[in-house]
Design a protein around this motif. Structure first.
Motif, PDB file in Angstrom:
ATOM      1  N   GLY A  15       0.650  -1.471   0.345  1.00  0.00           N
ATOM      2  CA  GLY A  15       0.397  -0.378   0.298  1.00  0.00           C
ATOM      3  C   GLY A  15       0.607   1.364  -0.126  1.00  0.00           C
ATOM      4  N   PRO A  16       0.059   2.457  -0.355  1.00  0.00           N
ATOM      5  CA  PRO A  16       0.696   3.909   0.204  1.00  0.00           C
ATOM      6  C   PRO A  16       1.533   3.912   1.296  1.00  0.00           C
ATOM      7  CG  PRO A  16      -1.701   3.863   0.208  1.00  0.00           C
ATOM      8  CD  PRO A  16      -1.131   2.462   0.055  1.00  0.00           C
ATOM      9  N   ARG A  17       2.562   5.378   1.457  1.00  0.00           N
ATOM     10  CA  ARG A  17       3.388   6.123   2.344  1.00  0.00           C
ATOM     11  C   ARG A  17       2.101   6.078   3.354  1.00  0.00           C
ATOM     12  NH1 ARG A  17       8.623   8.655   2.767  1.00  0.00           N
ATOM     13  NH2 ARG A  17       8.099   9.918   3.865  1.00  0.00           N
ATOM     14  N   ALA A  18       1.926   5.441   4.557  1.00  0.00           N
ATOM     15  CA  ALA A  18       1.197   5.363   5.436  1.00  0.00           C
ATOM     16  C   ALA A  18       1.159   6.978   5.693  1.00  0.00           C
ATOM     17  CB  ALA A  18       2.044   3.955   7.345  1.00  0.00           C
ATOM     18  N   ALA A  19      -0.329   7.012   6.286  1.00  0.00           N
ATOM     19  CA  ALA A  19      -0.680   8.247   6.463  1.00  0.00           C
ATOM     20  C   ALA A  19      -0.341   8.581   8.257  1.00  0.00           C
ATOM     21  CB  ALA A  19      -2.482   8.312   6.335  1.00  0.00           C
ATOM     22  N   SER A  20       0.368   9.228   8.781  1.00  0.00           N
ATOM     23  CA  SER A  20       1.394  10.039   9.912  1.00  0.00           C
ATOM     24  C   SER A  20       1.371  11.268  10.396  1.00  0.00           C
ATOM     25  CB  SER A  20       2.807   8.811  10.154  1.00  0.00           C
ATOM     26  OG  SER A  20       3.357   9.548   9.008  1.00  0.00           O
ATOM     27  N   ASN A  21       0.256  11.629   9.550  1.00  0.00           N
ATOM     28  CA  ASN A  21       0.659  13.334  10.055  1.00  0.00           C
ATOM     29  C   ASN A  21      -0.021  13.616  11.072  1.00  0.00           C
ATOM     30  OD1 ASN A  21       0.685  12.819   6.733  1.00  0.00           O
ATOM     31  ND2 ASN A  21      -1.227  14.222   6.516  1.00  0.00           N
ATOM     32  N   VAL A  22      -0.546  12.837  12.011  1.00  0.00           N
ATOM     33  CA  VAL A  22      -1.137  13.994  12.879  1.00  0.00           C
ATOM     34  C   VAL A  22      -0.660  12.905  13.587  1.00  0.00           C
ATOM     35  CG1 VAL A  22      -3.308  13.541  14.461  1.00  0.00           C
ATOM     36  CG2 VAL A  22      -3.466  14.028  12.198  1.00  0.00           C
ATOM     37  N   MET A  23       0.407  13.346  14.919  1.00  0.00           N
ATOM     38  CA  MET A  23       0.793  12.787  15.664  1.00  0.00           C
ATOM     39  C   MET A  23       0.679  12.745  17.481  1.00  0.00           C
ATOM     40  SD  MET A  23       3.779  11.883  16.129  1.00  0.00           S
ATOM     41  CE  MET A  23       5.457  11.830  18.361  1.00  0.00           C
ATOM     42  N   VAL A  24       0.006  13.994  17.616  1.00  0.00           N
ATOM     43  CA  VAL A  24      -0.972  13.843  19.177  1.00  0.00           C
ATOM     44  C   VAL A  24      -2.158  13.551  19.391  1.00  0.00           C
ATOM     45  CG1 VAL A  24       1.265  14.967  19.824  1.00  0.00           C
ATOM     46  CG2 VAL A  24      -0.592  16.599  19.441  1.00  0.00           C
ATOM     47  N   GLY A  25      -3.161  13.171  18.837  1.00  0.00           N
ATOM     48  CA  GLY A  25      -4.296  13.377  18.439  1.00  0.00           C
ATOM     49  C   GLY A  25      -5.118  14.733  17.586  1.00  0.00           C
ATOM     50  N   VAL A  55      13.205  28.974  19.773  1.00  0.00           N
ATOM     51  CA  VAL A  55      12.613  27.714  20.627  1.00  0.00           C
ATOM     52  C   VAL A  55      12.836  26.119  19.812  1.00  0.00           C
ATOM     53  CG1 VAL A  55      10.943  27.673  22.686  1.00  0.00           C
ATOM     54  CG2 VAL A  55      11.647  29.899  22.549  1.00  0.00           C
ATOM     55  N   CYS A  56      11.449  26.672  18.563  1.00  0.00           N
ATOM     56  CA  CYS A  56      11.584  25.136  17.948  1.00  0.00           C
ATOM     57  C   CYS A  56      12.779  24.529  17.625  1.00  0.00           C
ATOM     58  CB  CYS A  56      10.269  25.474  17.372  1.00  0.00           C
ATOM     59  SG  CYS A  56       9.976  24.089  16.164  1.00  0.00           S
ATOM     60  N   ALA A  57      14.137  24.941  17.475  1.00  0.00           N
ATOM     61  CA  ALA A  57      14.973  24.844  16.765  1.00  0.00           C
ATOM     62  C   ALA A  57      16.028  24.168  17.737  1.00  0.00           C
ATOM     63  CB  ALA A  57      15.803  26.057  15.823  1.00  0.00           C
ATOM     64  N   MET A 295       5.256  18.318  20.449  1.00  0.00           N
ATOM     65  CA  MET A 295       6.871  17.805  21.087  1.00  0.00           C
ATOM     66  C   MET A 295       6.990  18.287  22.438  1.00  0.00           C
ATOM     67  SD  MET A 295       9.966  19.378  18.974  1.00  0.00           S
ATOM     68  CE  MET A 295       9.708  20.717  18.469  1.00  0.00           C
ATOM     69  N   SER A 296       6.184  18.871  22.785  1.00  0.00           N
ATOM     70  CA  SER A 296       5.897  19.529  24.803  1.00  0.00           C
ATOM     71  C   SER A 296       4.662  18.424  24.743  1.00  0.00           C
ATOM     72  CB  SER A 296       5.682  20.623  24.841  1.00  0.00           C
ATOM     73  OG  SER A 296       6.176  21.501  24.327  1.00  0.00           O
ATOM     74  N   ALA A 297       3.815  18.277  24.084  1.00  0.00           N
ATOM     75  CA  ALA A 297       2.666  17.135  24.264  1.00  0.00           C
ATOM     76  C   ALA A 297       3.760  15.699  23.689  1.00  0.00           C
ATOM     77  CB  ALA A 297       2.363  17.126  23.645  1.00  0.00           C
ATOM     78  N   VAL A 298       4.267  15.524  23.047  1.00  0.00           N
ATOM     79  CA  VAL A 298       4.571  14.459  23.030  1.00  0.00           C
ATOM     80  C   VAL A 298       5.508  13.980  24.940  1.00  0.00           C
ATOM     81  CG1 VAL A 298       6.749  12.838  22.188  1.00  0.00           C
ATOM     82  CG2 VAL A 298       5.046  13.498  20.366  1.00  0.00           C
ATOM     83  N   ASP A 299       6.314  14.883  24.778  1.00  0.00           N
ATOM     84  CA  ASP A 299       6.841  14.949  25.906  1.00  0.00           C
ATOM     85  C   ASP A 299       6.277  13.892  27.180  1.00  0.00           C
ATOM     86  OD1 ASP A 299       8.926  15.046  24.789  1.00  0.00           O
ATOM     87  OD2 ASP A 299       9.676  17.075  24.765  1.00  0.00           O
ATOM     88  N   GLU A 300       5.128  15.986  27.420  1.00  0.00           N
ATOM     89  CA  GLU A 300       4.135  15.450  28.826  1.00  0.00           C
ATOM     90  C   GLU A 300       2.861  14.153  28.813  1.00  0.00           C
ATOM     91  OE1 GLU A 300       3.182  19.873  28.750  1.00  0.00           O
ATOM     92  OE2 GLU A 300       4.935  20.417  28.847  1.00  0.00           O
ATOM     93  N   GLU A 301       3.756  13.901  27.507  1.00  0.00           N
ATOM     94  CA  GLU A 301       1.592  12.968  27.581  1.00  0.00           C
ATOM     95  C   GLU A 301       2.653  11.842  27.599  1.00  0.00           C
ATOM     96  OE1 GLU A 301      -1.094  13.341  25.186  1.00  0.00           O
ATOM     97  OE2 GLU A 301      -1.110  16.096  25.205  1.00  0.00           O
ATOM     98  N   ARG A 302       3.953  11.429  27.874  1.00  0.00           N
ATOM     99  CA  ARG A 302       4.900   9.932  27.673  1.00  0.00           C
ATOM    100  C   ARG A 302       4.143   9.136  26.528  1.00  0.00           C
ATOM    101  NH1 ARG A 302       7.995   9.391  32.308  1.00  0.00           N
ATOM    102  NH2 ARG A 302       7.565   7.011  31.706  1.00  0.00           N
ATOM    103  N   MET A 303       3.820   9.605  24.957  1.00  0.00           N
ATOM    104  CA  MET A 303       3.041   9.795  24.166  1.00  0.00           C
ATOM    105  C   MET A 303       5.059   8.261  23.374  1.00  0.00           C
ATOM    106  SD  MET A 303       1.696  11.826  21.761  1.00  0.00           S
ATOM    107  CE  MET A 303      -0.058  12.796  22.976  1.00  0.00           C
TER     108      MET A 303
END
Length: 363
Positions: A15-25, A55-57, A295-303
């Motif tokens: 199949g096609p390249r998986a749709a992974s655009n949404v990281m944190v919901g 800050v982002c960099a 990135m903050s959500a990934v860290d804080e919510e232990r994703m």
């Protein structure tokens, strides 16, 4: 922008390249809030200084190995991979690129040229002579199969295929040195391929010995999707170290923002041309505010831990299904929330069950 001194500064085999655009919901409240608040204040092009860019960099670079310290912002994974090629060509002075079979790295002309996933289609443009296609290290149904070499180091065997291309095609036939080796750290379009142990380590060594740089495409598999590391190239150990890393898709949770992270040496070679890199909206304040919130959500919510737990459960249940239906499910593989299933017609021949796979995907 050098950030080190500053911060002392699933079923997808066919199949096609998986749709992974949404990281944190979808519609994550913190991400939505960050974007809205910044849009209410200011959005402008990246010729103008803004704290969000720095800050982002800094946040991105803090998650990279020490040598990867320079950040370029772009709008998409395709732009990131195109810029990575520009950086590699300027730094090495070479043009020959080694890519993996079935790979897809983006929709720009420069990337179609190194994407066999597109080049293999009817009506596709002819592969340029400077592009060399290595076998995808698929130990289940690839050129070298694990069940046919049970006592061999599959990573080393597949890495030798790249070494042969360098020696015979790049140096031997063309009399050139390598510009770059580019590969997803876990190959998605090729069928959720988990690169065998030692593969990237050995390939990176061979490529550098031939004058090239190593590009890790983390557009789909970065930001903790593996469940064990923030970047998938880290899975095989700290000594697997690319020269350039490209990221995108989940970085903005669907918002168009991406980046290229590289070394000081590569960045200096690029800057020496006098052709300054400029991207009107790459790294604009709104995009960076959103990426920071992601990135903050990934860290804080232990994703990352969540990817490990949920992915581990999914993989375990799929393996149980494989035990029940061995004549239909040929292989189950994955790490974290990067999982693939091979549906087959015959376990001996491993003939793909194309119609059945299509039915499962549609249902």
């Amino acid at each position: 922008m050098n950030l080190r001194t500053r911060r002392s500064a699933m079923l997808v085999a066919s199949g096609p390249r998986a749709a992974s655009n949404v990281m944190v919901g979808h519609c994550h409240p913190d991400v939505v809030k960050a974007g809205v608040e910044q849009m209410q204040q200011l959005n402008t092009n990246s010729r103008f200084l803004h704290d969000n860019l720095v800050v982002c960099a800094e946040k991105l670079v803090s998650k990279m190995p020490e040598s990867l310290s320079v950040c370029f912002f772009v709008n998409s994974g395709s732009e990131a991979n195109d810029l990575a090629l520009r950086l590699a060509r300027q730094h090495t002075g070479n043009t020959d690129v080694i890519t993996l079979d079935h790979a897809y790295h983006g929709h720009l002309t420069s990337l179609i040229d190194i994407s066999p996933y597109k080049l293999n289609l009817p009506g596709a443009p002819k592969k340029p002579d400077y592009v060399h296609i290595a076998p995808v290290p698929d130990v289940y149904r690839g050129k070298i199969k694990a069940d046919e070499h049970p006592d061999e180091d599959m990573g080393k065997l597949y890495a030798m295929e790249v070494k042969k291309i360098i020696d015979e095609n790049v140096i031997g036939q063309r009399g050139e040195q390598v510009c770059a080796f580019i590969a997803e750290s876990l190959q998605s379009c090729g069928g959720q391929i988990i690169l065998p142990h030692n593969y990237l380590r050995d390939v990176y060594t061979y490529v550098r010995e031939a004058g090239g740089v190593c590009i890790a495409d983390e557009v789909q598999v970065g930001f903790g999707r593996s469940g064990t590391h923030y970047w998938a190239f880290q899975i095989d150990g700290p000594d697997v170290l690319p020269d350039i890393v490209t990221i995108g898709k989940p970085m903005g949770n669907g918002h168009p923002v991406a980046a290229v992270i590289t070394t000081e040496a590569v960045a200096r070679s690029f800057e020496a041309t006098g052709i300054q890199y400029f991207n009107t909206y790459g790294g604009n304040p709104v995009s960076c505010a959103i990426a920071i919130a992601v990135m903050s959500a990934v860290d804080e919510e232990r994703m990352v831990d969540n990817a490990k737990d949920v992915g581990g459960y999914l993989l375990s249940e799929l393996e149980n299904m494989q035990q029940k239906f061995p004549d239909v499910i040929g292989d189950v593989r994955g790490v974290g929330l990067f999982v693939g299933i091979e549906l087959i017609i015959d376990p001996k021949t491993k003939t793909p069950a194309t119609a059945e796979a299509r039915d499962v995907v549609d249902r």
